[in-house]
Motif scaffolding. Structure first.
Motif, PDB file in Angstrom:
ATOM      1  N   TYR A 385       0.799  -1.211   0.000  1.00 48.10           N
ATOM      2  CA  TYR A 385       0.000   0.000   0.000  1.00 48.10           C
ATOM      3  C   TYR A 385       0.843   1.278   0.000  1.00 48.10           C
ATOM      4  O   TYR A 385       0.424   2.298  -0.550  1.00 48.10           O
ATOM      5  CB  TYR A 385      -0.963  -0.010   1.184  1.00 48.10           C
ATOM      6  CG  TYR A 385      -2.010  -1.079   1.084  1.00 48.10           C
ATOM      7  CD1 TYR A 385      -2.791  -1.215  -0.065  1.00 48.10           C
ATOM      8  CD2 TYR A 385      -2.237  -1.981   2.127  1.00 48.10           C
ATOM      9  CE1 TYR A 385      -3.761  -2.200  -0.160  1.00 48.10           C
ATOM     10  CE2 TYR A 385      -3.207  -2.963   2.038  1.00 48.10           C
ATOM     11  CZ  TYR A 385      -3.960  -3.076   0.888  1.00 48.10           C
ATOM     12  OH  TYR A 385      -4.916  -4.062   0.785  1.00 48.10           O
ATOM     13  N   ALA A 386       2.019   1.260   0.608  1.00 45.71           N
ATOM     14  CA  ALA A 386       2.867   2.451   0.627  1.00 45.71           C
ATOM     15  C   ALA A 386       3.389   2.814  -0.757  1.00 45.71           C
ATOM     16  O   ALA A 386       3.872   3.929  -0.967  1.00 45.71           O
ATOM     17  CB  ALA A 386       4.042   2.256   1.588  1.00 45.71           C
ATOM     18  N   TYR A 387       3.291   1.881  -1.704  1.00 48.30           N
ATOM     19  CA  TYR A 387       3.728   2.128  -3.083  1.00 48.30           C
ATOM     20  C   TYR A 387       2.545   2.159  -4.048  1.00 48.30           C
ATOM     21  O   TYR A 387       2.734   2.264  -5.260  1.00 48.30           O
ATOM     22  CB  TYR A 387       4.656   1.005  -3.552  1.00 48.30           C
ATOM     23  CG  TYR A 387       5.896   0.793  -2.717  1.00 48.30           C
ATOM     24  CD1 TYR A 387       7.020   1.589  -2.888  1.00 48.30           C
ATOM     25  CD2 TYR A 387       5.948  -0.221  -1.758  1.00 48.30           C
ATOM     26  CE1 TYR A 387       8.161   1.383  -2.138  1.00 48.30           C
ATOM     27  CE2 TYR A 387       7.087  -0.428  -1.001  1.00 48.30           C
ATOM     28  CZ  TYR A 387       8.186   0.373  -1.190  1.00 48.30           C
ATOM     29  OH  TYR A 387       9.324   0.173  -0.447  1.00 48.30           O
ATOM     30  N   ASN A 388       1.341   2.066  -3.524  1.00 53.66           N
ATOM     31  CA  ASN A 388       0.175   1.778  -4.353  1.00 53.66           C
ATOM     32  C   ASN A 388      -0.570   3.067  -4.713  1.00 53.66           C
ATOM     33  O   ASN A 388      -1.343   3.600  -3.916  1.00 53.66           O
ATOM     34  CB  ASN A 388      -0.751   0.810  -3.603  1.00 53.66           C
ATOM     35  CG  ASN A 388      -1.675   0.080  -4.523  1.00 53.66           C
ATOM     36  OD1 ASN A 388      -2.339   0.684  -5.357  1.00 53.66           O
ATOM     37  ND2 ASN A 388      -1.714  -1.242  -4.371  1.00 53.66           N
ATOM     38  N   LYS A 389      -0.354   3.557  -5.926  1.00 52.95           N
ATOM     39  CA  LYS A 389      -0.955   4.816  -6.350  1.00 52.95           C
ATOM     40  C   LYS A 389      -2.477   4.750  -6.322  1.00 52.95           C
ATOM     41  O   LYS A 389      -3.142   5.702  -5.897  1.00 52.95           O
ATOM     42  CB  LYS A 389      -0.481   5.194  -7.759  1.00 52.95           C
ATOM     43  CG  LYS A 389      -1.076   6.498  -8.293  1.00 52.95           C
ATOM     44  CD  LYS A 389      -0.549   6.814  -9.675  1.00 52.95           C
ATOM     45  CE  LYS A 389      -1.155   8.133 -10.178  1.00 52.95           C
ATOM     46  NZ  LYS A 389      -2.624   8.070 -10.356  1.00 52.95           N
ATOM     47  N   GLY A 390      -3.034   3.635  -6.768  1.00 55.08           N
ATOM     48  CA  GLY A 390      -4.483   3.525  -6.781  1.00 55.08           C
ATOM     49  C   GLY A 390      -5.092   3.634  -5.403  1.00 55.08           C
ATOM     50  O   GLY A 390      -6.151   4.250  -5.216  1.00 55.08           O
ATOM     51  N   VAL A 391      -4.415   3.044  -4.408  1.00 52.78           N
ATOM     52  CA  VAL A 391      -4.935   3.038  -3.041  1.00 52.78           C
ATOM     53  C   VAL A 391      -4.674   4.366  -2.336  1.00 52.78           C
ATOM     54  O   VAL A 391      -5.558   4.910  -1.662  1.00 52.78           O
ATOM     55  CB  VAL A 391      -4.332   1.863  -2.240  1.00 52.78           C
ATOM     56  CG1 VAL A 391      -4.668   1.980  -0.760  1.00 52.78           C
ATOM     57  CG2 VAL A 391      -4.841   0.538  -2.796  1.00 52.78           C
ATOM     58  N   ILE A 392      -3.463   4.906  -2.475  1.00 51.03           N
ATOM     59  CA  ILE A 392      -3.101   6.119  -1.738  1.00 51.03           C
ATOM     60  C   ILE A 392      -3.596   7.384  -2.439  1.00 51.03           C
ATOM     61  O   ILE A 392      -4.260   8.227  -1.831  1.00 51.03           O
ATOM     62  CB  ILE A 392      -1.580   6.190  -1.503  1.00 51.03           C
ATOM     63  CG1 ILE A 392      -1.112   4.971  -0.697  1.00 51.03           C
ATOM     64  CG2 ILE A 392      -1.200   7.485  -0.778  1.00 51.03           C
ATOM     65  CD1 ILE A 392      -1.768   4.808   0.645  1.00 51.03           C
ATOM     66  N   GLN A 393      -3.268   7.536  -3.710  1.00 49.59           N
ATOM     67  CA  GLN A 393      -3.658   8.760  -4.408  1.00 49.59           C
ATOM     68  C   GLN A 393      -5.122   8.753  -4.833  1.00 49.59           C
ATOM     69  O   GLN A 393      -5.890   9.662  -4.512  1.00 49.59           O
ATOM     70  CB  GLN A 393      -2.767   8.976  -5.636  1.00 49.59           C
ATOM     71  CG  GLN A 393      -1.424   9.615  -5.325  1.00 49.59           C
ATOM     72  CD  GLN A 393      -1.565  11.018  -4.739  1.00 49.59           C
ATOM     73  OE1 GLN A 393      -2.475  11.763  -5.074  1.00 49.59           O
ATOM     74  NE2 GLN A 393      -0.668  11.360  -3.826  1.00 49.59           N
ATOM     75  N   ASP A 394      -5.507   7.704  -5.562  1.00 44.34           N
ATOM     76  CA  ASP A 394      -6.855   7.696  -6.120  1.00 44.34           C
ATOM     77  C   ASP A 394      -7.925   7.491  -5.051  1.00 44.34           C
ATOM     78  O   ASP A 394      -8.946   8.191  -5.049  1.00 44.34           O
ATOM     79  CB  ASP A 394      -6.970   6.599  -7.189  1.00 44.34           C
ATOM     80  CG  ASP A 394      -5.998   6.802  -8.334  1.00 44.34           C
ATOM     81  OD1 ASP A 394      -5.460   7.924  -8.469  1.00 44.34           O
ATOM     82  OD2 ASP A 394      -5.751   5.837  -9.085  1.00 44.34           O
ATOM     83  N   LEU A 395      -7.689   6.543  -4.144  1.00 39.92           N
ATOM     84  CA  LEU A 395      -8.693   6.229  -3.134  1.00 39.92           C
ATOM     85  C   LEU A 395      -8.618   7.163  -1.933  1.00 39.92           C
ATOM     86  O   LEU A 395      -9.590   7.857  -1.603  1.00 39.92           O
ATOM     87  CB  LEU A 395      -8.542   4.772  -2.689  1.00 39.92           C
ATOM     88  CG  LEU A 395      -9.484   4.288  -1.584  1.00 39.92           C
ATOM     89  CD1 LEU A 395     -10.939   4.483  -1.972  1.00 39.92           C
ATOM     90  CD2 LEU A 395      -9.204   2.822  -1.251  1.00 39.92           C
ATOM     91  N   LEU A 396      -7.463   7.209  -1.268  1.00 43.73           N
ATOM     92  CA  LEU A 396      -7.356   7.966  -0.019  1.00 43.73           C
ATOM     93  C   LEU A 396      -7.392   9.469  -0.250  1.00 43.73           C
ATOM     94  O   LEU A 396      -8.151  10.195   0.404  1.00 43.73           O
ATOM     95  CB  LEU A 396      -6.086   7.560   0.729  1.00 43.73           C
ATOM     96  CG  LEU A 396      -5.834   8.234   2.080  1.00 43.73           C
ATOM     97  CD1 LEU A 396      -7.007   8.022   3.027  1.00 43.73           C
ATOM     98  CD2 LEU A 396      -4.538   7.699   2.704  1.00 43.73           C
TER      99      LEU A 396
END
Length: 701
Positions: A385-396
């Protein structure tokens, strides 16, 4: 403002020791003043004069006087700079300070490292028998083996530098304190650290974080919970949830906030918004249970209690973890380890995980921590998750609109880079920066992050955005005005009689009555009771554990020394699974015999006398080896605890306090059921027949 186009004469005097008072005259256009204020969202509030003078705490900075107001000259230049002016909006102050910081300052500011008191051997074998003191541990970078993967890697996990070096050479201003010492000593050490930071060129204060310190827990460990401390002792997180009392939950958080702030702890690495949907997970004890809607309500009260409606000088900032929920690890394994890196969603319930985080964001959580896991079976990339653009940028960031700090868990760059193993350390930092991590936990040495900025110069803008967010938190907490605490007062505030009394109520409200055959409970007056608290190591030996006798508290029952003398046996089982950090990847089980309970010994006690079984649930244990609802035998009652005291349990079984608690999760009816359940599905949504004790179940008298 009427004077928007006029010139203001701002007169202030700076007093120097042994030097005549100096008067400095500044001309600032009203237009410039308005521009500064209008850049801040709260302009209207900021423009409502006059301002209230905050208390200033200093050790080395001189005081600048401007009319009736006072300010700290943190950079020692004899002028009132914007970042020193508490009347200005935090955004304006942060931008001013950011422009004064070097690249080295900024990079160091993005690291949060464990730190140690003198003779604190938290991370290594003791080198002396000297007592811990509030002096700094001045050893250089502490290295060692990675406790999670058991491999010797070039950059160790959870390292710590000597405090002076960390502050003055590495430019660190974020620290995690894991030492378990008195309130006064914690306060003394915090003040020493703040004085050291104040003496540095820009005088930027530190922020000190900690894991939970207010809970009775069976699994205290570095990185999860400090355990029994000088602070007031409340039920474990599951127990707080079992109270079903949001008002008392809020009161708990407010009391803990007062204790933490009194000792200089201003940031909590807590609480877990993760759901206990996977009963085998070794971190279930740190959750608020399996029901997302209820956990969301708990998170709201916890955050408001610690932080208040907004962050302020009396707040403790919280870091909600582990986004987007870490409770669905494959087979219950934890992503601290390679064998637990996959988070799976066979029930398609990732969106259910998000409900507590949405509540935390709405309540204003200061920071959010992503977990190490990589998602499997979702639309998102299979990378941590610390590298996951979809989870951090798009979702969070975009979908959930979180504006605060994204704080990595400890070690995703060096130790747990799941899905990014083939990238170099520099490339991992680069990717995490691009994704949006603002604060990296687990290393004290900024060399690798500096190397990344040199390799990817455009990343400096991301570093500066991160530093800006981190500065906003410090300004909101009032640390630039007064980071110091009253050491003597800390001892008076922490665990005072009022706080103890409220915690005692919570300890009793957290207990759940599950079965009461023939209305055996509450125990009648003059009943002879054999009370054993049973807690064994992982390889249990025959025989009793702790036999309890209430010498200091008068109960209506009589305590006896052997089961043979008793009318009723009260057996408090405390199963213990394999420690999280002793994990070896082997399958996880929930049956009592696999979790440090000698079943034959328990059966022998049950055969002797009518028995009340109290079970401490740090996981949803499977109890079919000792309790069969179809043939109850001598088992006359079952009570669930979630981190409480013998006195609280006795108050329940003797009727001094009526049980009101409700189960925070379902418990599987058998080991087979535990192994077949779906990792992301709460027990109350599993097929009929899954649970022995159901979510929200609980009796009273």
């Amino acid at each position: 403002m009427k004077a928007a186009n006029a010139e203001f004469k701002i007169l202030f005097a700076r007093k120097r020791t042994k030097k005549p008072q100096t008067t400095l005259l500044f001309l600032v256009t009203g237009t410039a003043v308005c521009a500064v204020f209008s850049a801040f969202q709260g302009f209207q509030q900021a423009a409502s004069l006059p301002w209230a003078q905050p208390v200033l705490g200093t050790r080395s900075a001189t005081i600048i006087e401007l009319g009736k107001f006072k300010f700290k000259d943190l950079n020692k230049n004899g002028h009132l700079d914007a970042y020193e002016d508490w009347r200005l909006p935090a955004e304006a102050r942060a931008q001013d300070l950011l422009a004064r910081m070097t690249v080295e300052d900024k990079v160091g500011f993005m690291l949060i490292s464990s730190t140690r008191l003198q003779n604190d051997w938290t991370f290594e074998a003791p080198k002396s028998k000297a007592p811990i003191t509030s002096e700094f541990n001045e050893e250089d970078l502490v290295t060692g083996t990675n406790m999670f993967t058991r491999k010797q890697l070039p950059v160790p996990i959870m390292n710590a530098a000597g405090t002076t070096k960390a502050v003055s050479q590495f430019h660190l201003r974020h620290f995690i304190l894991r030492a378990n010492v008195s309130a006064c000593m914690t306060a003394e050490w915090a003040n020493r650290l703040q004085a050291l930071c104040e003496s540095q060129p820009l005088g930027i204060p530190a922020i000190i974080a900690s894991n939970p310190r207010n809970h009775i827990t069976a699994a205290a460990a570095v990185g999860t919970s400090v355990g029994t401390t000088a602070f007031s002792q409340w039920p474990g997180e599951l127990g707080l949830s079992a109270m079903r009392d949001l008002k008392l939950t809020r009161e708990f958080a407010d009391i803990a906030r007062q204790e933490w702030a009194a000792t200089g702890l201003r940031k909590g690495y807590m609480y877990m918004a993760d759901l206990a949907t996977e009963p085998r997970w070794q971190r279930v004890e740190g959750t608020f249970g399996e029901n997302a809607e209820w956990v969301a309500q708990m998170m709201t009260q916890i955050i408001l209690g610690f932080q208040g409606p907004t962050l302020g000088p009396s707040s403790v900032a919280l870091t909600t973890k582990h986004f987007p929920g870490g409770g669905a690890g494959q087979g219950g394994q934890d992503p601290h380890f390679d064998w637990g890196k996959k988070e799976v969603f066979p029930g398609g319930m990732l969106s259910n995980n998000l409900l507590p985080f949405k509540a935390a964001i709405k309540a204003g959580t200061s920071a959010i921590m992503p977990y190490y896991s990589m998602p499997i079976g979702t639309k998102y990339e299979q990378i941590a998750y610390a590298y996951n653009k979809g989870v951090i940028q798009d979702l969070l960031r975009q979908e959930l609109r979180f504006k605060g700090i994204i704080n990595s868990d400890t070690g995703p760059i060096e130790m747990m880079p799941w899905g990014a193993e083939e990238l170099s350390i520099t490339q991992r930092y680069h990717r995490a920066l691009q994704v949006g991590v603002n604060l990296f936990s687990g290393t004290a040495d900024p060399a690798e992050l500096l190397k990344t900025i040199k390799a990817y110069p455009a990343d400096l803008a991301l570093v500066e955005d991160s530093v800006r967010r981190l500065l906003l938190e410090k300004f909101a907490l009032g640390l630039f005005e007064n980071p110091y605490v009253n050491e003597a007062a800390a001892e008076q505030i922490v665990n005072n009689a009022t706080f103890k009394a409220r915690a005692a109520v919570a300890l009793r409200k957290s207990i759940v009555l599950l079965r009461n055959e023939t209305k055996t409970l509450p125990l009648k007056a003059k009943t002879k009771v054999y009370f054993e608290s049973y807690q064994k190591p992982n390889s249990p030996a025959s025989g009793a554990s702790t036999i309890y006798s209430a010498k200091d508290v008068q109960y209506p029952v009589e305590f006896v020394a052997t089961p043979e003398e008793a009318d009723v046996v009260l057996l408090w089982l405390k199963p213990r699974g394999q420690s999280l950090f002793a994990s070896d990847g082997s399958p996880l089980h929930l049956s009592l015999s696999k979790n440090a309970v000698e079943v034959e010994y328990v059966k022998a006690l049950l055969a002797k006398k009518p028995t009340i079984l109290a079970i401490n649930y740090s996981n949803p244990w499977v109890t079919d080896e000792v309790y069969n609802p179809a043939s109850i035998g001598n088992c006359k009652g079952i009570v669930a605890t979630f981190g409480t005291t013998p006195e609280a349990l006795l108050d329940i079984v003797t009727g001094r306090f009526k049980p009101t608690g409700k189960m925070p999760f379902s418990t599987p009816v058998s080991e087979e059921a535990a192994q077949k359940q779906l990792e992301d599905v709460p027990g109350y949504k599993e097929p009929a027949g899954y649970a022995l004790f159901n979510y929200d179940e609980g009796l009273s008298y």
